[in-house]
Design a protein around this motif. Structure first.
Motif, PDB file in Angstrom:
ATOM      1  N   LEU A  90       0.823  -1.211   0.000  1.00  0.00           N
ATOM      2  CA  LEU A  90       0.000   0.000   0.000  1.00  0.00           C
ATOM      3  C   LEU A  90       0.858   1.262   0.000  1.00  0.00           C
ATOM      4  CD1 LEU A  90      -2.779  -0.850   2.639  1.00  0.00           C
ATOM      5  CD2 LEU A  90      -2.941  -0.966   0.146  1.00  0.00           C
ATOM      6  N   LEU A  91       2.109   1.113   0.366  1.00  0.00           N
ATOM      7  CA  LEU A  91       2.997   2.281   0.448  1.00  0.00           C
ATOM      8  C   LEU A  91       3.556   2.644  -0.920  1.00  0.00           C
ATOM      9  CD1 LEU A  91       5.016   1.148   3.612  1.00  0.00           C
ATOM     10  CD2 LEU A  91       3.287   2.951   3.544  1.00  0.00           C
ATOM     11  N   ASP A  92       3.977   3.903  -1.050  1.00  0.00           N
ATOM     12  CA  ASP A  92       4.675   4.343  -2.249  1.00  0.00           C
ATOM     13  C   ASP A  92       6.061   3.694  -2.251  1.00  0.00           C
ATOM     14  OD1 ASP A  92       5.983   5.680  -4.273  1.00  0.00           O
ATOM     15  OD2 ASP A  92       5.301   7.659  -3.670  1.00  0.00           O
ATOM     16  N   PRO A  93       6.399   2.943  -3.312  1.00  0.00           N
ATOM     17  CA  PRO A  93       7.708   2.266  -3.339  1.00  0.00           C
ATOM     18  C   PRO A  93       8.861   3.247  -3.107  1.00  0.00           C
ATOM     19  CG  PRO A  93       6.370   1.582  -5.223  1.00  0.00           C
ATOM     20  CD  PRO A  93       5.620   2.692  -4.538  1.00  0.00           C
ATOM     21  N   GLN A  94       8.688   4.462  -3.613  1.00  0.00           N
ATOM     22  CA  GLN A  94       9.678   5.496  -3.354  1.00  0.00           C
ATOM     23  C   GLN A  94       9.522   5.871  -1.876  1.00  0.00           C
ATOM     24  OE1 GLN A  94       9.171   8.611  -6.218  1.00  0.00           O
ATOM     25  NE2 GLN A  94      10.458  10.068  -5.129  1.00  0.00           N
TER      26      GLN A  94
ATOM     27  N   LYS B  80       7.924  11.116 -13.029  1.00  0.00           N
ATOM     28  CA  LYS B  80       8.670   9.887 -12.736  1.00  0.00           C
ATOM     29  C   LYS B  80       8.233   9.342 -11.368  1.00  0.00           C
ATOM     30  CE  LYS B  80      12.492  12.225 -13.477  1.00  0.00           C
ATOM     31  NZ  LYS B  80      11.973  13.477 -14.069  1.00  0.00           N
ATOM     32  N   GLY B  81       8.117  10.232 -10.408  1.00  0.00           N
ATOM     33  CA  GLY B  81       7.701   9.810  -9.068  1.00  0.00           C
ATOM     34  C   GLY B  81       6.281   9.264  -9.045  1.00  0.00           C
ATOM     35  N   GLY B  82       5.388   9.936  -9.728  1.00  0.00           N
ATOM     36  CA  GLY B  82       3.991   9.472  -9.783  1.00  0.00           C
ATOM     37  C   GLY B  82       3.878   8.126 -10.471  1.00  0.00           C
ATOM     38  N   THR B  83       4.721   7.909 -11.471  1.00  0.00           N
ATOM     39  CA  THR B  83       4.710   6.630 -12.178  1.00  0.00           C
ATOM     40  C   THR B  83       5.189   5.512 -11.250  1.00  0.00           C
ATOM     41  OG1 THR B  83       5.162   7.775 -14.248  1.00  0.00           O
ATOM     42  CG2 THR B  83       5.555   5.406 -14.216  1.00  0.00           C
ATOM     43  N   VAL B  84       6.204   5.826 -10.456  1.00  0.00           N
ATOM     44  CA  VAL B  84       6.675   4.828  -9.488  1.00  0.00           C
ATOM     45  C   VAL B  84       5.538   4.477  -8.537  1.00  0.00           C
ATOM     46  CG1 VAL B  84       8.191   4.476  -7.500  1.00  0.00           C
ATOM     47  CG2 VAL B  84       9.115   5.436  -9.619  1.00  0.00           C
ATOM     48  N   ARG B  85       4.874   5.490  -8.028  1.00  0.00           N
ATOM     49  CA  ARG B  85       3.805   5.248  -7.064  1.00  0.00           C
ATOM     50  C   ARG B  85       2.661   4.421  -7.661  1.00  0.00           C
ATOM     51  NH1 ARG B  85       0.815   8.749  -2.659  1.00  0.00           N
ATOM     52  NH2 ARG B  85       2.918   9.498  -2.289  1.00  0.00           N
ATOM     53  N   HIS B  86       2.218   4.813  -8.849  1.00  0.00           N
ATOM     54  CA  HIS B  86       0.992   4.215  -9.365  1.00  0.00           C
ATOM     55  C   HIS B  86       1.197   3.001 -10.275  1.00  0.00           C
ATOM     56  CE1 HIS B  86      -1.476   7.351  -7.599  1.00  0.00           C
ATOM     57  NE2 HIS B  86      -0.585   8.232  -8.039  1.00  0.00           N
ATOM     58  N   ALA B  87       2.269   2.982 -11.044  1.00  0.00           N
ATOM     59  CA  ALA B  87       2.490   1.832 -11.934  1.00  0.00           C
ATOM     60  C   ALA B  87       3.382   0.800 -11.235  1.00  0.00           C
ATOM     61  CB  ALA B  87       3.112   2.289 -13.251  1.00  0.00           C
ATOM     62  N   ARG B 245      -0.491   8.209 -18.544  1.00  0.00           N
ATOM     63  CA  ARG B 245       0.922   7.874 -18.301  1.00  0.00           C
ATOM     64  C   ARG B 245       1.039   6.673 -17.353  1.00  0.00           C
ATOM     65  NH1 ARG B 245       2.788  11.865 -14.252  1.00  0.00           N
ATOM     66  NH2 ARG B 245       1.836  10.299 -12.926  1.00  0.00           N
ATOM     67  N   ASN B 246       0.300   6.699 -16.248  1.00  0.00           N
ATOM     68  CA  ASN B 246       0.364   5.602 -15.276  1.00  0.00           C
ATOM     69  C   ASN B 246      -0.091   4.284 -15.903  1.00  0.00           C
ATOM     70  OD1 ASN B 246       1.237   7.425 -13.367  1.00  0.00           O
ATOM     71  ND2 ASN B 246      -0.801   7.736 -12.483  1.00  0.00           N
ATOM     72  N   TRP B 247      -1.177   4.369 -16.640  1.00  0.00           N
ATOM     73  CA  TRP B 247      -1.675   3.159 -17.299  1.00  0.00           C
ATOM     74  C   TRP B 247      -0.666   2.646 -18.323  1.00  0.00           C
ATOM     75  CZ3 TRP B 247      -2.639   2.409 -22.557  1.00  0.00           C
ATOM     76  CH2 TRP B 247      -3.154   1.137 -22.871  1.00  0.00           C
ATOM     77  N   ALA B 248      -0.126   3.563 -19.122  1.00  0.00           N
ATOM     78  CA  ALA B 248       0.754   3.147 -20.222  1.00  0.00           C
ATOM     79  C   ALA B 248       2.002   2.453 -19.682  1.00  0.00           C
ATOM     80  CB  ALA B 248       1.122   4.354 -21.087  1.00  0.00           C
ATOM     81  N   VAL B 249       2.605   3.001 -18.649  1.00  0.00           N
ATOM     82  CA  VAL B 249       3.818   2.372 -18.113  1.00  0.00           C
ATOM     83  C   VAL B 249       3.462   1.024 -17.480  1.00  0.00           C
ATOM     84  CG1 VAL B 249       5.718   2.590 -16.481  1.00  0.00           C
ATOM     85  CG2 VAL B 249       5.017   4.570 -17.838  1.00  0.00           C
ATOM     86  N   ALA B 250       2.343   0.978 -16.769  1.00  0.00           N
ATOM     87  CA  ALA B 250       1.908  -0.304 -16.189  1.00  0.00           C
ATOM     88  C   ALA B 250       1.672  -1.336 -17.289  1.00  0.00           C
ATOM     89  CB  ALA B 250       0.635  -0.109 -15.354  1.00  0.00           C
TER      90      ALA B 250
END
Lengths: 286, 286
Positions: A90-94, B80-87, B245-250
């Motif tokens: 559930l946490l942000d990997p970063q 980049k950070g948001g992508t890490v979090r969501h994808a 962006r989140n969907w595409a990287v996932a």
């Protein structure tokens, strides 16, 4: 923190520990049953995310020195891996620093048992996760006599001193013992044998370890009793029901993060000046 | 992989690159709009999880040597950070190795630019994530003249040779350029100034970098053009819409994981023998 927090509910009381008095399939603090768990997880996620981001922002900007260390211990099949996936997930990997401790390497054995632990600690703003930990050095090390009795004996105090220092330095230590019964384990090991997609999780040595169940429980009872301190208490998480275990660890994390999350860092720049500077770049791409 | 995969849709074609011809707010390959994204993410999650677990199982048991490296590059605020979090957040943290590359340290500067990169590579069974990467050494290093022109020039070929070796050793390299327009960036930087909970993400130096927008785009175009190879192609991910962006990287991760995920490892023990051994321990706790 209110008096009904899971932190208070699951915190190990002082005094002698008898794990046979804990029901592994109990669901203390959870209102409802399995079908209510996904909604409960979702309810945790938002606050967890917000608080973790504040913690991270504090670390990144140097305005906060808080950090959290989640320690996961438990017998084979108690679900340390599953907890990482579902609760830590559930946490942000970063901002998460996960370490899975295996049998110590030759290099690690040349140092004090806490050497490899110190190198894996979370930095300011991070949430560290230990899948197994320094407690192995008073658990398997005790049961399998991997060190002299006097050395094992020394380690309990060394752990307490180490964790006290950690707490003093601003690290919140959350130690979860994932409690299962011998029957829970039997069922889960059988399930691994019955399902070819789970064969990779099965290890013949697991049965050897299982045969030492009473000695492991005794080693856990001693570790829990001697190393549950105000600075770093143990939580006993009933883990016979996976859905409860995942929720409980997520909830414990959420409560501790809520406690330590700082306010958002204040701007270290003049917002109006920056607005003007930024406006001046409006056409930079054309 | 079918011809309608996102991998094929977003893959950078050969030849000269002109980023101004890419619409940052396009949503290629996505059927529907923002409101359909959560369901699409959920649809990805199950397969992603299954394939990642197979990859991990292969690495753990030594039966597979596959690994994946996701490289995220893009201008400030590209997400980049948001992508890490969501994808990346869809993956099991166990098995993910995330590295955020900052300005090189003194120690790192004493070595070749690929030294710190090699130390951060995923092991067999892992998914490595690079938030920034060795490409900074031909991006900011070029724009800010942090190295001699001849050294920058050398690096393109060095990167190609390095990534070719990576691919040959069984590492699938997925390089995503998160493409935004100057207007996207202006809007996002303004949003950071307007929202006190986002001030910590704002840095006065961001505006200085923004003023060099055309030179950065040129550096990106050169890097994309010279370093998009069969072994390690670049994907241009329109990132003006965060949900896309989140969907595409996932989805790119999911497609590549599906390609490399091995079968479940076969048991290296006799299942019937183990069942008997296990049955004999049924009463171990009593």
């Amino acid at each position: 923190m209110t008096t009904t927090s899971l932190t208070e509910t699951l915190r190990l009381p002082g005094g002698p520990v008898d794990l046979t008095t804990y029901d592994s399939r109990a669901t203390p603090g959870f209102h409802g049953g399995k079908k209510d768990q996904p909604a409960a997880m979702e309810a945790i996620a938002g606050g967890l995310s917000d608080h973790q981001e504040r913690l991270y922002a504090g670390g990144l900007t140097g305005t906060g020195d808080g950090r959290v260390l989640l320690v996961l211990q438990g017998m084979d099949t108690s679900g340390k891996g599953g907890t990482v996936r579902h609760a830590v997930g559930l946490l942000d990997p970063q901002g998460v620093r996960l370490t899975s401790f295996k049998a110590p390497t030759a290099e690690e054995l040349e140092h004090d048992f806490l050497w490899r632990i110190e190198r894996a600690l979370p930095k300011s703003g991070e949430v560290g996760i230990f899948d197994r930990s320094h407690y192995e050095d008073v658990l398997i090390a005790r049961v399998r006599a991997l060190a002299e009795p006097s050395e094992i004996e020394r380690r309990y105090d060394a752990i307490n001193a180490f964790e006290q220092e950690l707490a003093d330095s601003g690290c919140t230590v959350v130690k979860c013992f994932l409690h299962i019964s011998p029957d829970d384990q039997l069922e889960r090991l059988r399930a691994r044998l019955d399902d070819p997609t789970k064969h990779w999780k099965y290890n013949a040595a697991d049965v050897d370890e299982r045969m030492l169940w009473p000695r492991y429980q005794q080693a856990y009872e001693t570790a829990l009793e001697r190393c549950s301190t105000d600075a770093a208490p143990w939580f006993v998480v009933p883990s016979g029901r996976k859905w409860y275990r995942n929720w409980a660890v997520a909830q414990l994390l959420a409560e501790h993060l809520a406690d330590v999350a700082p306010a958002w860092p204040k701007a270290d720049f003049d917002v109006d000046v920056e607005r003007e500077r930024l406006d001046a770049t409006a056409d930079v791409g054309s």
